[in-house]
Structures are given as structure tokens and as C-alpha cells.
Design a protein around this motif. Structure first.
Motif, PDB file in Angstrom:
ATOM      1  N   GLN A   1      10.980  25.793  -1.031  1.00 34.03           N
ATOM      2  CA  GLN A   1      12.062  25.955  -2.002  1.00 34.03           C
ATOM      3  C   GLN A   1      11.451  25.881  -3.399  1.00 34.03           C
ATOM      4  N   ILE A   2      11.265  27.037  -3.991  1.00 34.17           N
ATOM      5  CA  ILE A   2      10.495  27.152  -5.228  1.00 34.17           C
ATOM      6  C   ILE A   2      11.428  27.444  -6.407  1.00 34.17           C
ATOM      7  N   LYS A   3      11.366  26.578  -7.459  1.00 36.67           N
ATOM      8  CA  LYS A   3      12.175  26.778  -8.663  1.00 36.67           C
ATOM      9  C   LYS A   3      11.282  27.244  -9.795  1.00 36.67           C
ATOM     10  N   ALA A   4      11.803  28.179 -10.593  1.00 32.03           N
ATOM     11  CA  ALA A   4      10.999  28.713 -11.702  1.00 32.03           C
ATOM     12  C   ALA A   4      11.900  29.270 -12.798  1.00 32.03           C
ATOM     13  N   ALA A   5      11.342  29.387 -14.005  1.00 35.24           N
ATOM     14  CA  ALA A   5      12.032  30.100 -15.071  1.00 35.24           C
ATOM     15  C   ALA A   5      12.077  31.583 -14.679  1.00 35.24           C
ATOM     16  N   ILE A   6      13.193  32.234 -14.991  1.00 34.35           N
ATOM     17  CA  ILE A   6      13.341  33.636 -14.604  1.00 34.35           C
ATOM     18  C   ILE A   6      12.230  34.469 -15.221  1.00 34.35           C
ATOM     19  N   ASP A   7      11.546  35.197 -14.363  1.00 33.57           N
ATOM     20  CA  ASP A   7      10.432  36.047 -14.808  1.00 33.57           C
ATOM     21  C   ASP A   7      10.251  37.150 -13.777  1.00 33.57           C
TER      22      ASP A   7
END
Length: 413
Positions: free
Chosen positions: A334-340
Motif C-alpha cells: 500500500q504505497i502513498k505518494a504525492a500525485i505525479d
């Protein structure tokens, strides 16, 4: 008075049905033997006509019915395998148009279709075998059709017991035979014959922990109707052991063990991966009992009866998926990131470089814990070695991503 079946009874039944059935193979399960430190063999009744052992008993019963009675037709109830066995036998004997099969409403689709294809009438009724069986009895009483019971019948028991003849011919000096038990026809038949020929061989009944009808009956010394839960071993999901089979089981069974849904699933996976054998839930219970060493056996000569292989593709994939998850060979990142726009490419590159296969992946911006301009990726991967997962975790974090389930992933390593 306890029912008695002689060695001659079994042998004459075998002579009667042998031209209609497959003499199924017995294999030496090398990988299972190595894993358990025993000498393990498997009797492959999944390769029987109609996909399970049930054809034997169905033929034995139908061929014993008086012609005048048979002229009115037959009716049977089953969660699947007995229905297919009866339907196949009826087709071979030319009475399929006079045959009615009652199946539980939640019977696997593959077994419903597998029964219908032989040209018999199929009625869906109730959730468990016992519900369907009560309906079959009602039909028999109303129409005069002969009831072909799934297990609680001496002719059925004789037919299933013919497997014991083939087992003892294939492997000498067996010390244990593990046999699935639901209503008890298979286990009582094999057990009775084996004890007549080799009384020192121990008979172990194996039952789903979700529907432990014989386990409870054995403790109470009489059959008892239990509630039961849904089980992937639907072929033995019987809420009450038969009174005839129970009496025989009490004489021939040395012990009874229970296997969980997770253990059955892992046995199905092992059979497929190591033996290239497709087993249904009920069929895999005996293997599960040996795989998880329910009796703490070592250096013993063991036979497992794989009773059937009638499983549809969807169920097989669901069950093996669950087994892989339980074994921590299939995990979700489950990977969270800034939208890119490069997130997906960066994540898949990391996984690819570690030579790990992606099973599925999806992206979402809908989770409540996300902030503005954040997104999450759920990446399901198949892990071959724990070191692969460690490497992926480290590289994901180095890239600036956040693993929301990092604590879980580390706990399973």
C-alpha cells in the motif's frame, strides 16, 4: 444390529462394477513425503469417471435395484459429486430421463453443470446436503422413484469400499490410510475392507473443522445433527453422519482429525504446484491432514485418498489465492505518494528490477486518509523469497514513497 459386509461382498461388488469404472492410479508423493518425513502415497480418485469416487457407489446401488422398481426411475441428493456419479451411471445405463437429482442451492456451479450435462433433471433446494436429501426423500415418496442415497446405504458402502481393493493391491504394508469423511460412505467402505484384509493398518477419518459431524458423533457415540458452517470442502459438508455408516465407522476408524479451511487451501495449492494435480476441497482434506501432521507421524507408510477433483476455475483461483496470501507468498504493497505522472513507472520499475511478478495493481485518490494532491497504489506481488520483499520495501522508501502497511510487511518477514 451392526451392519456386516464381508470381504466377498466387496469383491463381488467390484466384479459387478469394474467394467464401468476407471482403475484409478496411485502415485508416490515424493515432495509430500520429503516435507512430512513419511512415505506418502495418494490414490487419485479425481481421475475417476465423473471426477470422483462416487460413481462406484452409484453403480453398485443402481445395479442392485429390482427392474420393476427401477422402471419408475431414481432420485438422489448431493452437494455435487454423488449427483454427478448417479447422473453418469444413469446415462451409461440408459435411464437418465427417469433420473432426478436434488442439489443444494449453493452447490458449485461446475458441479451443477457437470450433473446437468448427463441429461438428468436437476432441482436446487436448501443450503446443505441434508436439506437437499429431505427433498429427495419427499420426491421418492411422492413418485415411487428409488432413492439412491449418497452414503447411508450398504450397496453404496460396498461400492466405495472397492477403492480399498485397489489400494491394497497397489501398495503393500501400509500403516495408515487417511480418508475424507462427510456422511461416511467412503471412509466406512474403505475402512471395512482394509480392516478385513490388514487389521493392523490404521484408518484415519479426516473432516472439515467447519462441518465436524462425525467428530462430534464419535465423541457422543451417536450421530448428531450439527449446524455447520460453509466450507470449501463442500463435498463432505454433511450435517449428520449416517446411522449405518456411523456403526461401521465406530468399528474401523482408529482416529478422526479436523482440518481448517486454510489448511485445505494450502493442500490444494501444494498438490497443484508439486504434483500437477487438481483437487477439490473435500478431495484435498486427507492430504491436508498429512501435510500439517495432525497425528505427529514420522517414518510411516501412508496412503491419502484424494476423493475428487470437481472444482470450477473461479473457486480454484480464489482458494489458491487465499493459500498464497496465508503463506505470505502473495502480498499487497500500500504505497502513498504525492500525485505525479511518473509514480506508476517508478513503482513498477523497482518491482521489475527485483524480478518479482505483479499480480494486480490499482491507483486511487478516494481513501479518507489522503490529503489534497496525494494518491495511493495497491500493488499485489508474488514473492519467491523474503529477501525480495525486503529489497522492494527499502527501494520504495528510498524513492520517497510511503508504505502505509510497512509494519505488517515487516511482521510477516
Amino acid at each position: 444390529m451392526k451392519p456386516k459386509i464381508s470381504k466377498l461382498d466387496f469383491e463381488s461388488t467390484y466384479d459387478k462394477i469394474c467394467d464401468f469404472i476407471n482403475i484409478t492410479p496411485t502415485i508416490h508423493a515424493v515432495n509430500l513425503s520429503n516435507i512430512t518425513e513419511n512415505d506418502v502415497y495418494v490414490k487419485l480418485e479425481n481421475l475417476q469417471k465423473a471426477g470422483s469416487f462416487k460413481l462406484r457407489g452409484a453403480l453398485a446401488k443402481i445395479l442392485s435395484i429390482d427392474e420393476k422398481v427401477l422402471a419408475k426411475g431414481i432420485v438422489a441428493a448431493s452437494a455435487g459429486n454423488h449427483s454427478q456419479g448417479v447422473a453418469y451411471a444413469a446415462k451409461m445405463l440408459g435411464i437418465e430421463k427417469m433420473t432426478t437429482i436434488v442439489m443444494p442451492e449453493n452447490a458449485p456451479n461446475a458441479k451443477i453443470k457437470g450433473t446437468k450435462k448427463y441429461g438428468v433433471e436437476v432441482i436446487l433446494h436448501g443450503k446443505f446436503f441434508d436439506d437437499a436429501n429431505n427433498k429427495a426423500i419427499e420426491i421418492a415418496n411422492e413418485t415411487g422413484k428409488a432413492l439412491v442415497h449418497a452414503f447411508n446405504d450398504l450397496d453404496i458402502i460396498k461400492g466405495q469400499g472397492t477403492i480399498g481393493i485397489e489400494i491394497l493391491e497397489a501398495v503393500k504394508d501400509l500403516e495408515y490410510i487417511f480418508i475424507p469423511v462427510g456422511g461416511g460412505g467412503l471412509c466406512s467402505g474403505i475402512g471395512q475392507y482394509v480392516k478385513l484384509v490388514n487389521p493392523n493398518c490404521k484408518i484415519i477419518a479426516v473432516e472439515s473443522a467447519n462441518v465436524p459431524s462425525y467428530f462430534e458423533a464419535r465423541n457422543l457415540k451417536q450421530p448428531i445433527l450439527i449446524k455447520g458452517k460453509t466450507s470449501i470442502a463442500d463435498g463432505i459438508a454433511v450435517k449428520e453422519t449416517g446411522n449405518l455408516t456411523f456403526e461401521i465407522l465406530q468399528d474401523v476408524v482408529d482416529d478422526v482429525v479436523l482440518v481448517s479451511e486454510e489448511e485445505i487451501a494450502q493442500a490444494i495449492l501444494l498438490l497443484f504446484e508439486h504434483c500437477r494435480i487438481v483437487a477439490e476441497g473435500a478431495g484435498a482434506t486427507a492430504i491436508a491432514a498429512v501435510l500439517f501432521n495432525k497425528l505427529a507421524l514420522k517414518n510411516k507408510k501412508i496412503m491419502c485418498v484424494l476423493s475428487g477433483g470437481n472444482i470450477d476455475v473461479t473457486s480454484f483461483l480464489n482458494i489458491t489465492n487465499r493459500a498464497l496470501i496465508d503463506l505470505h507468498r502473495r502480498v499487497v504493497l500500500q504505497i502513498k505518494a504525492a500525485i505525479d505522472k511518473n509514480n506508476l513507472a517508478n513503482i513498477t520499475t523497482i518491482i521489475s528490477h527485483n524480478k518479482v511478478q505483479i499480480h494486480s495493481i490499482f491507483q486511487s485518490q478516494q481513501e479518507n486518509y489522503l490529503k489534497i494532491n496525494e494518491e495511493t497504489y495497491h500493488v499485489c506481488v508474488d514473492i519467491n523469497d523474503p529477501q525480495e520483499l525486503i529489497s522492494i520495501i527499502n527501494q520504495i522508501k528510498e524513492k520517497g514513497f510511503v508504505l502505509n502497511n510497512e509494519s505488517y510487511l515487516k511482521a510477516i518477514l
